[in-house]
Design a protein around this motif. Structure first.
Motif, PDB file in Angstrom:
ATOM      1  N   ARG A   1       0.851  -1.247  -0.034  1.00  0.00           N
ATOM      2  CA  ARG A   1       0.147  -0.183  -0.215  1.00  0.00           C
ATOM      3  C   ARG A   1       0.820   1.287   0.126  1.00  0.00           C
ATOM      4  O   ARG A   1       1.778   1.386   0.858  1.00  0.00           O
ATOM      5  CB  ARG A   1      -0.806   0.028   1.105  1.00  0.00           C
ATOM      6  N   VAL A   2       0.490   2.168  -0.950  1.00  0.00           N
ATOM      7  CA  VAL A   2       1.440   3.416  -0.893  1.00  0.00           C
ATOM      8  C   VAL A   2       0.352   4.488  -0.975  1.00  0.00           C
ATOM      9  O   VAL A   2      -0.762   4.578  -1.649  1.00  0.00           O
ATOM     10  CB  VAL A   2       2.334   3.480  -2.341  1.00  0.00           C
ATOM     11  N   TYR A   3       0.513   5.468  -0.133  1.00  0.00           N
ATOM     12  CA  TYR A   3      -0.238   6.486   0.295  1.00  0.00           C
ATOM     13  C   TYR A   3       0.190   7.884   0.800  1.00  0.00           C
ATOM     14  O   TYR A   3       1.423   7.626   1.179  1.00  0.00           O
ATOM     15  CB  TYR A   3      -1.584   6.195   1.093  1.00  0.00           C
ATOM     16  N   SER A   4      -0.452   8.964   0.688  1.00  0.00           N
ATOM     17  CA  SER A   4       0.134  10.036   1.350  1.00  0.00           C
ATOM     18  C   SER A   4      -0.861  10.857   2.034  1.00  0.00           C
ATOM     19  O   SER A   4      -2.037  10.808   2.084  1.00  0.00           O
ATOM     20  CB  SER A   4       0.681  11.020   0.316  1.00  0.00           C
ATOM     21  N   ASP A   5      -0.036  11.705   2.981  1.00  0.00           N
ATOM     22  CA  ASP A   5      -0.924  12.524   3.696  1.00  0.00           C
ATOM     23  C   ASP A   5      -0.708  14.060   3.310  1.00  0.00           C
ATOM     24  O   ASP A   5       0.234  14.015   2.568  1.00  0.00           O
ATOM     25  CB  ASP A   5      -0.945  12.179   5.325  1.00  0.00           C
ATOM     26  N   GLU A   6      -0.843  15.063   4.139  1.00  0.00           N
ATOM     27  CA  GLU A   6      -0.422  16.395   3.758  1.00  0.00           C
ATOM     28  C   GLU A   6       1.004  16.419   3.658  1.00  0.00           C
ATOM     29  O   GLU A   6       1.594  17.336   2.746  1.00  0.00           O
ATOM     30  CB  GLU A   6      -1.003  17.255   4.764  1.00  0.00           C
ATOM     31  N   ALA A   7       1.756  15.747   4.503  1.00  0.00           N
ATOM     32  CA  ALA A   7       3.467  16.096   4.378  1.00  0.00           C
ATOM     33  C   ALA A   7       3.920  14.746   4.260  1.00  0.00           C
ATOM     34  O   ALA A   7       5.377  15.038   4.343  1.00  0.00           O
ATOM     35  CB  ALA A   7       3.661  16.651   5.927  1.00  0.00           C
ATOM     36  N   HIS A   8       3.471  13.725   4.071  1.00  0.00           N
ATOM     37  CA  HIS A   8       4.254  12.549   3.983  1.00  0.00           C
ATOM     38  C   HIS A   8       3.924  11.481   2.760  1.00  0.00           C
ATOM     39  O   HIS A   8       2.782  11.464   2.619  1.00  0.00           O
ATOM     40  CB  HIS A   8       4.237  11.625   5.239  1.00  0.00           C
ATOM     41  N   LEU A   9       4.782  10.721   2.420  1.00  0.00           N
ATOM     42  CA  LEU A   9       4.577   9.670   1.476  1.00  0.00           C
ATOM     43  C   LEU A   9       4.917   8.505   2.270  1.00  0.00           C
ATOM     44  O   LEU A   9       6.019   8.296   2.790  1.00  0.00           O
ATOM     45  CB  LEU A   9       5.464   9.610   0.043  1.00  0.00           C
ATOM     46  N   ILE A  10       3.926   7.506   2.362  1.00  0.00           N
ATOM     47  CA  ILE A  10       4.069   6.316   3.200  1.00  0.00           C
ATOM     48  C   ILE A  10       3.871   5.281   2.456  1.00  0.00           C
ATOM     49  O   ILE A  10       2.949   5.029   1.590  1.00  0.00           O
ATOM     50  CB  ILE A  10       2.973   6.457   4.442  1.00  0.00           C
ATOM     51  N   TYR A  11       4.701   4.172   2.552  1.00  0.00           N
ATOM     52  CA  TYR A  11       4.715   2.891   1.890  1.00  0.00           C
ATOM     53  C   TYR A  11       4.677   1.647   2.763  1.00  0.00           C
ATOM     54  O   TYR A  11       5.326   1.865   4.006  1.00  0.00           O
ATOM     55  CB  TYR A  11       6.206   2.634   1.122  1.00  0.00           C
ATOM     56  N   GLU A  12       3.584   0.913   2.938  1.00  0.00           N
ATOM     57  CA  GLU A  12       3.433  -0.112   3.550  1.00  0.00           C
ATOM     58  C   GLU A  12       3.568  -1.707   2.945  1.00  0.00           C
ATOM     59  O   GLU A  12       2.837  -1.666   1.977  1.00  0.00           O
ATOM     60  CB  GLU A  12       2.074  -0.395   4.610  1.00  0.00           C
ATOM     61  N   VAL A  13       4.246  -2.487   3.407  1.00  0.00           N
ATOM     62  CA  VAL A  13       4.275  -3.896   2.943  1.00  0.00           C
ATOM     63  C   VAL A  13       3.850  -4.851   4.056  1.00  0.00           C
ATOM     64  O   VAL A  13       4.625  -4.861   5.172  1.00  0.00           O
ATOM     65  CB  VAL A  13       5.582  -4.347   2.451  1.00  0.00           C
ATOM     66  N   HIS A  14       2.902  -5.574   3.776  1.00  0.00           N
ATOM     67  CA  HIS A  14       2.499  -6.486   4.769  1.00  0.00           C
ATOM     68  C   HIS A  14       2.604  -7.864   4.268  1.00  0.00           C
ATOM     69  O   HIS A  14       2.198  -8.081   3.270  1.00  0.00           O
ATOM     70  CB  HIS A  14       1.064  -6.011   5.402  1.00  0.00           C
ATOM     71  N   ASP A  15       2.962  -8.852   5.125  1.00  0.00           N
ATOM     72  CA  ASP A  15       2.768 -10.484   4.761  1.00  0.00           C
ATOM     73  C   ASP A  15       2.276 -11.064   5.972  1.00  0.00           C
ATOM     74  O   ASP A  15       2.476 -10.532   7.000  1.00  0.00           O
ATOM     75  CB  ASP A  15       4.186 -10.810   4.216  1.00  0.00           C
ATOM     76  N   ASN A  16       1.669 -12.007   5.675  1.00  0.00           N
ATOM     77  CA  ASN A  16       1.016 -13.112   6.609  1.00  0.00           C
ATOM     78  C   ASN A  16       1.973 -14.270   6.995  1.00  0.00           C
ATOM     79  O   ASN A  16       1.436 -15.087   7.631  1.00  0.00           O
ATOM     80  CB  ASN A  16      -0.280 -13.757   6.125  1.00  0.00           C
ATOM     81  N   GLY A  17       3.178 -13.965   7.164  1.00  0.00           N
ATOM     82  CA  GLY A  17       4.096 -15.079   7.235  1.00  0.00           C
ATOM     83  C   GLY A  17       4.455 -14.953   8.755  1.00  0.00           C
ATOM     84  O   GLY A  17       3.929 -14.054   9.387  1.00  0.00           O
ATOM     85  N   ALA A  18       5.370 -15.859   9.251  1.00  0.00           N
ATOM     86  CA  ALA A  18       5.751 -15.934  10.478  1.00  0.00           C
ATOM     87  C   ALA A  18       6.684 -14.585  11.174  1.00  0.00           C
ATOM     88  O   ALA A  18       6.382 -13.912  12.156  1.00  0.00           O
ATOM     89  CB  ALA A  18       6.555 -17.219  10.998  1.00  0.00           C
ATOM     90  N   GLY A  19       7.347 -14.166   9.800  1.00  0.00           N
ATOM     91  CA  GLY A  19       8.278 -12.972  10.110  1.00  0.00           C
ATOM     92  C   GLY A  19       9.375 -13.254  11.191  1.00  0.00           C
ATOM     93  O   GLY A  19       9.610 -14.219  11.739  1.00  0.00           O
ATOM     94  N   LEU A  20       9.799 -12.129  11.808  1.00  0.00           N
ATOM     95  CA  LEU A  20      10.916 -12.071  13.022  1.00  0.00           C
ATOM     96  C   LEU A  20      10.064 -11.124  13.965  1.00  0.00           C
ATOM     97  O   LEU A  20       9.817 -10.310  13.926  1.00  0.00           O
ATOM     98  CB  LEU A  20      11.862 -11.455  12.512  1.00  0.00           C
ATOM     99  N   ASP A  21      10.596 -11.525  15.236  1.00  0.00           N
ATOM    100  CA  ASP A  21      10.060 -10.765  16.455  1.00  0.00           C
ATOM    101  C   ASP A  21      10.676  -9.640  16.380  1.00  0.00           C
ATOM    102  O   ASP A  21      11.902  -9.583  15.901  1.00  0.00           O
ATOM    103  CB  ASP A  21       9.976 -11.519  17.860  1.00  0.00           C
ATOM    104  N   PRO A  22      10.133  -8.317  17.171  1.00  0.00           N
ATOM    105  CA  PRO A  22      10.878  -7.178  17.182  1.00  0.00           C
ATOM    106  C   PRO A  22      12.087  -7.273  17.694  1.00  0.00           C
ATOM    107  O   PRO A  22      13.343  -6.550  17.101  1.00  0.00           O
ATOM    108  CB  PRO A  22      10.127  -6.132  18.134  1.00  0.00           C
ATOM    109  N   LYS A  23      12.668  -8.098  18.805  1.00  0.00           N
ATOM    110  CA  LYS A  23      13.922  -8.135  19.063  1.00  0.00           C
ATOM    111  C   LYS A  23      14.839  -8.532  18.058  1.00  0.00           C
ATOM    112  O   LYS A  23      15.933  -8.107  17.955  1.00  0.00           O
ATOM    113  CB  LYS A  23      13.775  -9.022  20.451  1.00  0.00           C
ATOM    114  N   GLU A  24      14.505  -9.668  17.201  1.00  0.00           N
ATOM    115  CA  GLU A  24      15.485 -10.160  16.283  1.00  0.00           C
ATOM    116  C   GLU A  24      15.512  -9.106  15.187  1.00  0.00           C
ATOM    117  O   GLU A  24      16.820  -8.953  14.739  1.00  0.00           O
ATOM    118  CB  GLU A  24      14.743 -11.225  15.738  1.00  0.00           C
ATOM    119  N   MET A  25      14.714  -8.488  14.875  1.00  0.00           N
ATOM    120  CA  MET A  25      14.843  -7.545  13.881  1.00  0.00           C
ATOM    121  C   MET A  25      15.426  -6.233  14.209  1.00  0.00           C
ATOM    122  O   MET A  25      16.492  -5.870  13.469  1.00  0.00           O
ATOM    123  CB  MET A  25      13.305  -6.887  13.641  1.00  0.00           C
TER     124      MET A  25
END
Length: 93
Positions: free
Chosen positions: A11-35
């Motif tokens: 998903r790519v979108y903007s607000d008044e001041a920013h351009l925002i990119y989001e990438v979401h996956d439904n996999g197991a991923g890494l916990d925040p400490k590992e990342m």
């Protein structure tokens, strides 16, 4: 989701001041400490240097308040968000 079908949503979108990119996956991923560990020293883990590189470049170009941000939920997956300020050049291209 081990061994199952994976989904990735971008998903790519903007607000008044920013351009925002989001990438979401439904996999197991890494916990925040590992990342976080990968973001600090990817060479030690022998992986993740691309993620660290992208984060460092965003921060270098736009400032420390920008970069990659991670949200992780073991049942729902991982969302990586990158944001950058809009600038006049981007609005005219």
């Amino acid at each position: 989701m081990a061994g199952g079908k994976g989904d990735i949503h971008i998903r790519v979108y903007s607000d008044e001041a920013h351009l925002i990119y989001e990438v979401h996956d439904n996999g197991a991923g890494l916990d925040p400490k590992e990342m976080q560990r990968l973001m600090i020293n990817p060479e030690k883990e022998n992986r993740g240097s691309g993620v660290k590189n992208v984060n460092d470049r965003i921060k270098l170009y736009f400032g420390n308040e920008y970069g990659l941000f991670f949200e992780w939920n073991p049942e729902q997956g991982t969302t990586v968000t990158a944001n950058q300020p809009k600038n006049e050049k981007m609005q005219h291209d």
